[in-house]
Design an enzyme around this catalytic site. Sequence first.
Site, PDB file in Angstrom:
ATOM      1  N   ARG A 143       0.833  -1.206   0.000  1.00  0.00           N
ATOM      2  CA  ARG A 143       0.000   0.000   0.000  1.00  0.00           C
ATOM      3  C   ARG A 143       0.863   1.250   0.000  1.00  0.00           C
ATOM      4  O   ARG A 143       0.524   2.278  -0.587  1.00  0.00           O
ATOM      5  CB  ARG A 143      -0.901  -0.024   1.252  1.00  0.00           C
ATOM      6  CG  ARG A 143      -1.898   1.101   1.377  1.00  0.00           C
ATOM      7  CD  ARG A 143      -2.693   0.985   2.675  1.00  0.00           C
ATOM      8  NE  ARG A 143      -1.851   1.026   3.865  1.00  0.00           N
ATOM      9  CZ  ARG A 143      -1.373   2.125   4.434  1.00  0.00           C
ATOM     10  NH1 ARG A 143      -1.652   3.306   3.922  1.00  0.00           N
ATOM     11  NH2 ARG A 143      -0.611   2.052   5.516  1.00  0.00           N
TER      12      ARG A 143
ATOM     13  N   HIS B  14       3.033 -10.543  15.188  1.00  0.00           N
ATOM     14  CA  HIS B  14       2.763  -9.111  15.099  1.00  0.00           C
ATOM     15  C   HIS B  14       2.442  -8.554  16.485  1.00  0.00           C
ATOM     16  O   HIS B  14       1.825  -9.236  17.309  1.00  0.00           O
ATOM     17  CB  HIS B  14       1.562  -8.842  14.163  1.00  0.00           C
ATOM     18  CG  HIS B  14       1.959  -8.497  12.759  1.00  0.00           C
ATOM     19  ND1 HIS B  14       1.536  -9.237  11.668  1.00  0.00           N
ATOM     20  CD2 HIS B  14       2.719  -7.488  12.259  1.00  0.00           C
ATOM     21  CE1 HIS B  14       2.032  -8.681  10.559  1.00  0.00           C
ATOM     22  NE2 HIS B  14       2.745  -7.614  10.891  1.00  0.00           N
TER      23      HIS B  14
HETATM   24  N1  PCA Z   1       5.313  -3.960  10.094  1.00  0.00           N
HETATM   25  C1  PCA Z   1       5.066  -3.947   8.669  1.00  0.00           C
HETATM   26  C2  PCA Z   1       6.426  -4.019   8.027  1.00  0.00           C
HETATM   27  C3  PCA Z   1       7.399  -3.723   9.099  1.00  0.00           C
HETATM   28  C4  PCA Z   1       6.640  -3.801  10.349  1.00  0.00           C
HETATM   29  O1  PCA Z   1       7.112  -3.732  11.498  1.00  0.00           O
HETATM   30  C5  PCA Z   1       4.076  -5.018   8.222  1.00  0.00           C
HETATM   31  O2  PCA Z   1       3.226  -5.437   9.027  1.00  0.00           O
HETATM   32  O3  PCA Z   1       4.143  -5.456   7.071  1.00  0.00           O
END
Ligand code: PCA
Length: 221
Positions: free
Chosen positions: A92, A169
Site C-alpha cells: 500500500r 505481530h
Molecule cells: N510492520 C510492517 C512491516 C514492518 C513492520 O514492522 C508489516 O506489518 O508489514
Amino acid sequence: MERRVLFTGFDPFGGETLNPAWESVRRLDGRTLPGGWTVAAVQVPTVFDRSITILREAIARLEPRVVICVGQAGGRAQITPERVAINVNDARIPDNEGQQPIDTPVVAGGPAAYFTRLPIKRIVAALREAGVPAAVSNSAGTYVCNHLFYGLMHLINTEFPGVRGGFIHIPYLPEQVAGKPEPSMGLDLIVRGLEIAATVTASAVDAGDDADLALAAGREC
Ligand code: PCA
C-alpha cells in the site's frame, strides 16, 4: 545448531520514528531463557528482498534452532502470532527504499502459502494465562512483514529444515498513539509476551513435540 532463539525486529517505517518490534526484541538480546536457551536479536530493514537477505545471513551465522520474526501491526490490540504466510507482495505504501511491488510473488514459483512452524495455540494460551492479551491471526497482510514471514518459511523448507520459526505481530507502543484513538501495548508487556512465546517454543523443541494445542482460536471473518 545452537539452543538459541533468534528474534528479528524491523526498523521504523511509514513515518514512525520507532518500531515496537525492534524496541522489544533488542531488549531480549543476550537473555537466557528457562532451560538454558540463549536469545539473540537482529534488526532487519523494512525493505522487500533485503530483509530476507539479512535474515538468511543471520540464520547462517547464528545457527538458531528457533526463529521468531516480529513486526508492528498498527491498529491491533493484542500480540498476534501469525498462522500463514502467503506468496504475495502488494504494498500500500513504499518500503524504506522506495520499492512498492504490486501483486508480485515473494518467491517466483514458490507454493501459494506456508503455515507457521511455531506452536501458535500454545503461545496464545500461555500469553493469556500470564495476563497478556493475545490472539491467533490468520493474515500477516501483504507488506514487508508477510514478505519476511514467507521468506523465513521458504528458507526453513528449502535450506534450514531443523529450524522452528514463524512470525508474531505486536501493537503500537503508547507513545505512537498518544492523541489518536488507536490501541497500544506497553513495552514491558510486549517484551514479557515475546519472552513467553520464545520459552513455549523452546520447550516444545526440547520435548520433541511438533503438535500444537487444540484450542479454538479462530474467527468467523
Ligand atoms: N510492520 C510492517 C512491516 C514492518 C513492520 O514492522 C508489516 O506489518 O508489514
